[in-house]
Structures are given as structure tokens and as C-alpha cells.
Motif scaffolding. Structure first.
Motif, PDB file in Angstrom:
ATOM      1  N   PRO A 177       0.823  -1.116   0.053  1.00  0.00           N
ATOM      2  CA  PRO A 177       0.109   0.087  -0.007  1.00  0.00           C
ATOM      3  C   PRO A 177       0.867   1.185   0.022  1.00  0.00           C
ATOM      4  CG  PRO A 177      -0.734  -1.843   1.827  1.00  0.00           C
ATOM      5  CD  PRO A 177       0.760  -1.978   1.104  1.00  0.00           C
TER       6      PRO A 177
ATOM      7  N   PRO B  30      -2.733   1.352   5.829  1.00  0.00           N
ATOM      8  CA  PRO B  30      -3.742   1.184   4.359  1.00  0.00           C
ATOM      9  C   PRO B  30      -4.994   1.694   4.574  1.00  0.00           C
ATOM     10  CG  PRO B  30      -2.693  -0.813   5.400  1.00  0.00           C
ATOM     11  CD  PRO B  30      -2.357   0.034   6.428  1.00  0.00           C
TER      12      PRO B  30
ATOM     13  N   ASP C  15      -6.604   0.948  -0.542  1.00  0.00           N
ATOM     14  CA  ASP C  15      -5.657  -0.044  -0.478  1.00  0.00           C
ATOM     15  C   ASP C  15      -6.389  -1.625  -0.155  1.00  0.00           C
ATOM     16  OD1 ASP C  15      -3.488   1.693  -0.873  1.00  0.00           O
ATOM     17  OD2 ASP C  15      -3.515   2.207   1.372  1.00  0.00           O
TER      18      ASP C  15
END
Length: 102
Positions: free
Chosen positions: A55, A61, A65
Motif C-alpha cells: 500500500p 492502509p 488499498d
């Protein structure tokens, strides 16, 4: 045909570059997914080619993502199904493929 992997870089007249990694791996391929660490990533290495997917913010994330990770998982599952289908089509004697997913 032997397995191989390679990386190419194509530079356009305006200076932009396109980098491509092509992998035709064999049993020497390395796929690593570290778990329980402070970041998410998957790394595929074969010959002198290496691809790492993570990510944008590997330690935090975003929802996008998560969406991309799920899309990658679905694409790899479809790839595996297609490889299995073609293997069965080209091996009518029923030669089994070794299951290395375990």
C-alpha cells in the motif's frame, strides 16, 4: 522452454520511462508475504527480477488499498484457475499438477 525473468526500461523521447517486469518462473520463484509485522506487502522474486507490492502507506492502509488488495487476490485466483484449466487441457492423460499451495 526454460524459465526466465527479466526487466526492461523503455525511455520515451520526452524522458518518461516505462519499466516492465516479466516473469516465467519455475520452482525457484520466491513469494513472500510477511505476516504480523507493522506493514503489509507481497514480494515476488525470480532470477534477477523482483516485484514488491505494498500500500502507499504500508503501515496505515486506506479503504482504497483494501480494494486494490482484494482486486489483486481475485486476479491471482483467476490466473491460477486459468493455468489449471490449460494444464488439464494439455495433459489429457491426467498428469496431476503438484499442489504447492499448502
Amino acid at each position: 522452454m526454460e524459465s526466465y525473468s527479466y526487466t526492461t526500461v523503455q525511455v520515451e523521447p520526452d524522458g518518461t520511462a516505462l519499466t516492465s517486469v516479466t516473469m516465467h518462473p519455475d520452482e525457484r520463484v520466491s513469494v513472500l508475504v510477511p505476516r504480523g509485522k507493522n506493514r503489509a506487502q507481497i514480494s515476488v522474486t525470480h532470477a534477477y527480477a523482483h516485484v514488491c507490492i505494498a500500500p502507499t502507506r504500508a503501515t496505515a492502509p486506506t479503504a482504497d488499498d483494501v480494494r486494490v488488495a482484494r482486486q489483486l487476490a481475485e486476479s491471482f485466483a483467476a490466473y491460477a484457475a486459468e493455468v489449471e484449466r490449460l494444464h488439464a487441457l494439455n495433459n489429457p492423460q491426467g498428469e496431476s499438477a503438484e499442489d504447492t499451495a499448502a
